[in-house]
Design a protein around this motif. Structure first.
Motif, PDB file in Angstrom:
ATOM      1  N   SER A  60     -18.051  23.385  11.074  1.00  0.00           N
ATOM      2  CA  SER A  60     -19.410  24.076  11.008  1.00  0.00           C
ATOM      3  C   SER A  60     -19.395  25.454  10.927  1.00  0.00           C
ATOM      4  CB  SER A  60     -19.951  23.643  12.545  1.00  0.00           C
ATOM      5  OG  SER A  60     -20.219  22.089  12.569  1.00  0.00           O
ATOM      6  N   THR A  64     -20.573  27.749   7.888  1.00  0.00           N
ATOM      7  CA  THR A  64     -21.757  28.495   8.038  1.00  0.00           C
ATOM      8  C   THR A  64     -21.420  29.837   7.527  1.00  0.00           C
ATOM      9  OG1 THR A  64     -22.329  27.352  10.047  1.00  0.00           O
ATOM     10  CG2 THR A  64     -23.141  29.983   9.869  1.00  0.00           C
ATOM     11  N   THR A 328     -20.229  27.994  17.441  1.00  0.00           N
ATOM     12  CA  THR A 328     -19.986  26.665  16.545  1.00  0.00           C
ATOM     13  C   THR A 328     -18.954  25.775  17.490  1.00  0.00           C
ATOM     14  OG1 THR A 328     -18.561  27.299  15.124  1.00  0.00           O
ATOM     15  CG2 THR A 328     -20.817  27.446  14.482  1.00  0.00           C
ATOM     16  N   ASN A 498     -21.473  20.364  16.003  1.00  0.00           N
ATOM     17  CA  ASN A 498     -21.822  18.873  15.958  1.00  0.00           C
ATOM     18  C   ASN A 498     -22.810  18.447  16.946  1.00  0.00           C
ATOM     19  OD1 ASN A 498     -20.026  18.811  17.815  1.00  0.00           O
ATOM     20  ND2 ASN A 498     -18.513  17.404  16.790  1.00  0.00           N
ATOM     21  N   CYS A 508     -22.662  18.146   9.855  1.00  0.00           N
ATOM     22  CA  CYS A 508     -22.164  19.195  10.246  1.00  0.00           C
ATOM     23  C   CYS A 508     -22.344  20.514   9.079  1.00  0.00           C
ATOM     24  CB  CYS A 508     -20.478  19.363  10.757  1.00  0.00           C
ATOM     25  SG  CYS A 508     -20.243  18.435  12.031  1.00  0.00           S
ATOM     26  N   ALA A 512     -24.813  23.513   9.054  1.00  0.00           N
ATOM     27  CA  ALA A 512     -24.235  24.920   8.724  1.00  0.00           C
ATOM     28  C   ALA A 512     -25.099  25.663   7.785  1.00  0.00           C
ATOM     29  CB  ALA A 512     -22.838  24.760   8.124  1.00  0.00           C
TER      30      ALA A 512
END
Length: 529
Positions: A60, A64, A328, A498, A508, A512
């Motif tokens: 994640s 991102t 995250t 998650n 996930c 992101a």
């Protein structure tokens, strides 16, 4: 399976695999999970700054950061990870000298366009591998592995359900069923009401075990399976909602699909040539020095310019000034870190539940497979799921060597087995040998010949806090945490991972991209002025 990392849980000691079940060079692992808060040092040494700090270098967090760079032009990003490696609980293990490659965390992903975009942007287009969309999936019922229908045309012919059960499901899907109760339903309540007992007991209950390692009597339909829940909301029934969704899609103009993306054939799953770890490793390589490993976050405070994060690192104490932050990491780790800022947010985050799950990877010679389980002389299919009512502990088994190429040497089959979850938390008190013996005993009831040789044990990994459970009330708790941060004036502090987006690896990645959009919008509106 999607899993989450925590702080300070040491590897579990215990007896090794007994000689009867020990293969050549057996490796046994127990997850030492990472991330989290320790006592903050009195002063900070080195100082850095960033437009955004991503706390957590799992899938994640890395996605991102990658999305911020590739989709929004936000390059001044720092990703910090408490472990010594990226990827969170994506854990690919390889024994190239013996021809084995296996996963000890998540196993595969649904190849949605967002995940394929992330793979292509990370330089992995040529490394994608897809499962056979025609490969069967099985459910254990009354001592037999029975195929699950893969398309509507299969429904009249599969023997997993009775004719009355199929009729009940069809009528319910059309809307001939009790009305919604006017409150949040569990998965079990929703499915029994809409589709009947057989669909629940023989399809959905084992599916919940396989995806969430969860208890469907407690999982929220709205939170865990929102797309299906919304069908009834939108169209008055599951089929009515499906028709309305198709109609709405036809009315809305659709942007052209990225021509760089491969087109999977049918409904299938995907991975990479050398396992799932290729994705976090490729993103880490792309981000370069922006990814900081073995950085343990000890405190976060609000400042005039955003936030100050203090870390213990191999180079000493480091403080980072950030315009925005996204957490995250698992909710219980975020709870500890955020408690000095907002006790209300911390309390909400501490209430999400993560049961334990073990991944047990074993290999048998091909001749150990029961003849009735072979198709054209081979073990074919995605794998099998086991309803809790069928007298086996193992949640499910993935046919790893059938699913993707080059996972096992010729003449061998590789099986990844998951055991534990919300309905069997006692696995944490079992030794590695006991877990292997349980899995082996279960497999000999339906897949492996009872007289077959002992398996080669490749890996046993226990995740003490594995998959966040999207229980009834989950969305309310998540909103309570976000609202508490908002009331406290903590703009630019985001929650991700998650427990926010969904437990599947694909969700996930999709989450992101959503987080990156929110962060970019915040930076554009507020932080860059």
């Amino acid at each position: 399976m999607a899993t989450a990392a925590s702080a300070g849980v040491p590897p579990r000691s215990g007896p090794r695999i007994p000689a009867r079940l020990r293969g050549r060079g057996v490796t046994v692992r127990c997850a030492a999970v990472a991330g989290g808060a320790t006592e903050a040092p009195a002063s900070a040494g080195a100082r850095l700054s960033a437009d955004c700090v991503v706390v957590g270098g799992g899938i994640s967090g890395l996605c991102t950061a990658q999305a911020l760079a590739t989709k929004h032009g936000v390059g001044d990003v720092l990703v910090t990870e408490a472990r010594a490696r990226p990827g969170g609980n994506i854990t690919t293990v390889e024994r190239p000298e013996e021809g084995y490659l296996w996963e000890e965390g998540p196993n595969s992903f649904q190849p949605s366009d967002p995940v394929l975009t992330m793979a292509v942007d990370s330089g992995l287009k040529d490394d994608l591998v897809f499962g056979d969309p025609n490969a069967p999936r099985f459910v254990l019922w009354e001592g037999k592995l029975r195929p699950v229908p893969s398309k509507p045309a299969d429904l009249p012919f599969f023997d997993l359900m009775s004719i009355p059960g199929k009729l009940r499901a069809g009528l319910g899907a059309l809307g001939i069923r009790p009305p919604p109760p006017g409150r949040e339903e569990s998965v079990e309540e929703f499915v029994r009401r809409n589709l009947g007992a057989e669909v629940f007991e023989r399809l959905i209950e084992p599916f919940c075990s396989g995806v969430y390692a969860g208890d469907p009597s407690k999982l929220s339909m709205k939170a865990a399976f929102g797309k299906v829940w919304r069908l009834e909301e939108a169209g008055g029934s599951i089929i009515g909602g499906t028709i309305k969704t198709i109609q709405d899609k036809g009315k809305n103009s659709k942007s052209p699909r990225d021509p760089r993306l491969p087109t999977p054939k049918g409904q299938t799953v995907a991975s990479f040539r050398k396992g799932l770890a290729m994705l976090p490793n490729a993103i880490t390589s792309s981000l370069g020095s922006k990814v900081k490993l073995s950085w343990k976050l000890t405190s976060i405070t609000k400042s005039d310019g955003g936030y100050v994060l203090v870390y213990e690192t191999p180079e000493g104490v480091v403080s980072v000034q950030a315009k925005s932050v996204i957490m995250t990491i698992p909710s219980y780790v975020a709870s500890d870190i955020l408690r000095p800022l907002s006790s209300d947010a911390a309390d909400a985050l501490s209430r999400f539940y993560y049961p334990p799950v073990a991944a047990v990877t074993v290999s048998y010679p091909k001749e150990a497979i029961r003849k009735e389980c072979l198709i054209d002389g081979e073990l074919q299919g995605f794998g099998q799921l086991h309803p809790r009512s069928q007298g086996v502990e193992t949640l499910g088994t993935i046919y790893s060597s059938s699913l993707f190429p080059n996972r096992a040497p010729a003449g061998r089959v590789l099986l990844l087995n998951y055991i534990g979850g919300a309905t069997n938390t006692g696995i944490v008190s079992k030794s590695e040998s006991e877990l292997v013996e349980t899995v082996d005993r279960d497999l000999r009831k339906m897949l492996i010949n009872p007289s077959a040789v002992d398996p080669l044990v490749l890996g046993v990994r226990v995740w003490p806090q594995a998959i966040p459970q999207f229980l009834v009330g989950h969305l309310d708790l998540l909103e309570a945490a976000k609202s508490a941060l908002g009331r406290g004036g903590y703009d630019g502090l985001f929650l991700g991972g998650n427990y926010v987006a969904g437990v599947a690896l694909g969700r996930c990645v999709e989450g992101a991209y959503e987080s990156a959009s929110q962060i970019s919008e915040f930076l554009t509106k507020y932080a860059y002025k």
